[in-house]
Structures are given as C-alpha cells and as structure tokens.
Scaffold this active site. Structure first.
Site, PDB file in Angstrom:
ATOM      1  N   HIS A  17       0.838  -1.205   0.000  1.00 42.37           N
ATOM      2  CA  HIS A  17       0.000   0.000   0.000  1.00 42.37           C
ATOM      3  C   HIS A  17       0.874   1.257   0.000  1.00 42.37           C
ATOM      4  O   HIS A  17       0.636   2.196  -0.762  1.00 42.37           O
ATOM      5  CB  HIS A  17      -0.891   0.051   1.252  1.00 42.37           C
ATOM      6  N   LYS A  41     -17.774  -8.283   7.503  1.00 41.96           N
ATOM      7  CA  LYS A  41     -16.396  -8.760   7.406  1.00 41.96           C
ATOM      8  C   LYS A  41     -15.743  -8.781   8.790  1.00 41.96           C
ATOM      9  O   LYS A  41     -15.973  -7.895   9.599  1.00 41.96           O
ATOM     10  CB  LYS A  41     -15.616  -7.825   6.469  1.00 41.96           C
ATOM     11  N   ARG A  90      -1.054  -5.944  -8.345  1.00 44.97           N
ATOM     12  CA  ARG A  90       0.093  -6.817  -8.088  1.00 44.97           C
ATOM     13  C   ARG A  90       0.305  -7.811  -9.204  1.00 44.97           C
ATOM     14  O   ARG A  90       1.429  -8.258  -9.454  1.00 44.97           O
ATOM     15  CB  ARG A  90      -0.110  -7.585  -6.779  1.00 44.97           C
ATOM     16  N   SER A 127      -2.435  -7.795   2.492  1.00 45.41           N
ATOM     17  CA  SER A 127      -2.959  -7.844   3.863  1.00 45.41           C
ATOM     18  C   SER A 127      -3.354  -9.266   4.234  1.00 45.41           C
ATOM     19  O   SER A 127      -3.167  -9.689   5.380  1.00 45.41           O
ATOM     20  CB  SER A 127      -4.165  -6.906   4.000  1.00 45.41           C
TER      21      SER A 127
END
Length: 150
Positions: A17, A41, A90, A127
């Site tokens: 990030h 979540k 990515r 993450s």
C-alpha cells in the site's frame, strides 16, 4: 484540485500500500486513504487501530488524509469531491478484478480509476498474507510499515 480516493480495508496497511501511495503523491493534490467499513467482514485489527496505522505511517505528509466510510466507494468519492479512485495492481488477477470494478464505478459515476503497478519486490505483499502469517505466529515485519510493527 486533483483529489483521489484510495479505498481499502487496510487490515493492516502493508508496504505494498505504502509503495502505491508514495508513488501516487506526485499525480494528485490530495489522496484520501478511505477505510471501508463492512459489517459482515471480520477484521484482524479494529477500525481505530487501522486509522492510527495510516495516520502514523503518513504523518507529516500534508497531501494525505485518512477517513472512513460505509456504502459505495463512488458515493464517498462524490461526498469528498474526488474525481479519481486509486488502485494498486500486483498481478493479472488483480487487473481483471479491479478492471471490472473500475468500469462499473465509471458507468455509475463518471469517476476514473487510476491503476499503478506494484514495484518490483512488492507484488507478493498483501494484507491477507500478513494476516495469515500473524495468525500462525510468523514474522511479517518486513511486509508492513513501522506503525504496524509497534
């Protein structure tokens, strides 16, 4: 003013990030790091801690703001008067996923999504990987900023 929103859960913020944010700074007058809140979540870090991680990581950088939101990212962008959504890529899987969301966001709102490809050596960081390493007692310090390591 060229204002961008970089949305995410930042659970936790990673050096991936940080890479995207730092490289985007010359492109925008302001970047809002927007932590999306999803009641369904389960997070590894509480919201207050994730906000603190971001603020501590980017303290002294006047072009960066940290905020939270619920609902659609494009609605938050409109409220924040942001014309751009910033996203990092990515790999090709990220590209396909983010392209679809970016196209839907543009169709709904006219807000452009700007993609930056992660720097070499950062594309393995996520993450999800950090949380898995943490859960299993491993060392993830090389994947996160100092604020998370404290």
């Amino acid at each position: 003013m060229r204002r961008a929103v970089f949305p995410g859960s930042f659970d936790p913020v990673t050096l991936g990030h940080v890479d995207i944010i730092e490289r985007a700074l010359p492109l925008f007058d302001e970047i809002i790091l927007a932590i999306g809140i999803n009641a369904d979540k389960k997070y590894a870090y509480p919201l207050e801690e994730r906000v603190k991680f971001l603020k501590d990581t980017f303290q002294g950088e006047a072009k960066i703001k940290v905020d939270t939101y619920e609902g659609l990212t494009v609605d938050f962008c409109k409220e924040a008067d942001a014309s751009f959504i910033l996203r990092g890529l990515r790999n090709s899987i990220d590209m396909e996923y983010e392209k679809t969301i970016g196209q839907a966001n543009f169709k709904m709102s006219g807000i452009e999504t700007v993609f930056l490809i992660s720097s070499p050596g950062k594309s393995y960081i996520s993450s999800t990987v950090v949380k898995d390493i943490k859960k299993n007692g491993g060392n993830f310090s090389h994947m996160v900023p100092e604020a998370v390591n404290k």
